[in-house]
Every structure is written in structure tokens, then in C-alpha cells.
Design a protein around this motif. Structure first.
Motif, short mmCIF file in Angstrom:
data_model
loop_
_atom_site.label_atom_id
_atom_site.label_comp_id
_atom_site.label_asym_id
_atom_site.label_seq_id
_atom_site.Cartn_x
_atom_site.Cartn_y
_atom_site.Cartn_z
N UNK A 16 0.83 -1.21 0.00
CA UNK A 16 0.00 0.00 0.00
C UNK A 16 0.87 1.26 0.00
N UNK A 17 1.90 1.28 0.82
CA UNK A 17 2.74 2.48 0.89
C UNK A 17 3.55 2.64 -0.40
N UNK A 18 3.97 1.56 -1.03
CA UNK A 18 4.68 1.67 -2.30
C UNK A 18 3.77 2.21 -3.39
N UNK A 19 2.53 1.80 -3.37
CA UNK A 19 1.57 2.26 -4.38
C UNK A 19 1.24 3.74 -4.17
N UNK A 20 1.24 4.20 -2.93
CA UNK A 20 0.89 5.58 -2.63
C UNK A 20 2.08 6.53 -2.74
N UNK A 21 3.26 6.02 -2.75
CA UNK A 21 4.46 6.86 -2.71
C UNK A 21 4.76 7.43 -4.09
N UNK A 22 4.61 8.73 -4.21
CA UNK A 22 4.99 9.43 -5.43
C UNK A 22 6.17 10.32 -5.09
N UNK A 23 7.03 10.49 -6.03
CA UNK A 23 8.14 11.38 -5.78
C UNK A 23 7.65 12.82 -5.85
N UNK A 24 8.43 13.71 -5.30
CA UNK A 24 8.08 15.12 -5.32
C UNK A 24 8.04 15.62 -6.76
N UNK A 25 8.93 15.12 -7.57
CA UNK A 25 8.95 15.51 -8.99
C UNK A 25 7.65 15.11 -9.68
N UNK A 26 7.17 13.92 -9.41
CA UNK A 26 5.91 13.48 -10.02
C UNK A 26 4.73 14.32 -9.54
N UNK A 27 4.74 14.68 -8.26
CA UNK A 27 3.67 15.52 -7.73
C UNK A 27 3.67 16.90 -8.40
N UNK A 28 4.87 17.50 -8.56
CA UNK A 28 4.95 18.79 -9.22
C UNK A 28 4.56 18.70 -10.69
N UNK A 29 4.95 17.61 -11.33
CA UNK A 29 4.59 17.42 -12.73
C UNK A 29 3.08 17.30 -12.87
N UNK A 30 2.46 16.53 -12.01
CA UNK A 30 1.01 16.37 -12.04
C UNK A 30 0.31 17.69 -11.73
N UNK A 31 0.85 18.44 -10.77
CA UNK A 31 0.29 19.75 -10.44
C UNK A 31 0.41 20.70 -11.63
N UNK A 32 1.54 20.67 -12.31
CA UNK A 32 1.73 21.51 -13.49
C UNK A 32 0.76 21.15 -14.60
N UNK A 33 0.54 19.88 -14.81
CA UNK A 33 -0.41 19.44 -15.83
C UNK A 33 -1.83 19.89 -15.49
#
Length: 83
Positions: A17-34
Motif C-alpha cells: 500500500x505504501x509503495x503504491x501511494x508513494x509518489x516522488x516530489x517531482x511526479x507531484x509537481x509534474x502532475x500539479x503543473x499538468x
């Protein structure tokens, strides 16, 4: 024995569960930018549509026609007065 097996299964489930939920900060910023970019495009499209609707409204068209008629009247009076 059952207790050890249950604890092991729970630990594996927690790790998965924690591996599936763990996003890197870069991925979060990329998703936020999109998402921000998509929101900006949607807002721009809505603003453009609203402006076009306002521009083509009956009030706007009749106002433009009235101003054009008044300008032509003044222009014709000025050309008649200059002759």
C-alpha cells in the motif's frame, strides 16, 4: 503460527500500500503543473466563448450599427459643410 502468518500478511499489505501511494516530489509537481495547465486552458476557452457570445449579442450588434450610422451622419454633414 497463525498469528505470525497474519502479521506477515498485514506487513506485506502495508508495504504494498505504501509503495503504491508513494509518489516522488517531482511526479507531484509534474502532475500539479499538468492540472494547472489544463485549468488555464479551460479558463481561456470559457473566456473566449463568453467574449464571442457578448460580441455577437443583439445588444452589441445593434449598438455597433447605431454608432456606425451616427458616424456616417456626422461624416456626411462635415463633407456637406466643407463644400
Amino acid at each position: 503460527m497463525r498469528l505470525y502468518l497474519a502479521v506477515a500478511v498485514l506487513m506485506l499489505a502495508l508495504v504494498a500500500y505504501t509503495d503504491a501511494q508513494d509518489e516522488s516530489v517531482e511526479q507531484k509537481f509534474q502532475r500539479f503543473g499538468e492540472q494547472f495547465s489544463e485549468m488555464g486552458q479551460t479558463l481561456a476557452e470559457k473566456a473566449k466563448t463568453t467574449f464571442q457570445d457578448l460580441h455577437n449579442s443583439e445588444f452589441a450588434v445593434s449598438s455597433r450599427n447605431w454608432f456606425t450610422e451616427q458616424f456616417e451622419k456626422v461624416k456626411s454633414k462635415l463633407t456637406e459643410g466643407a463644400q
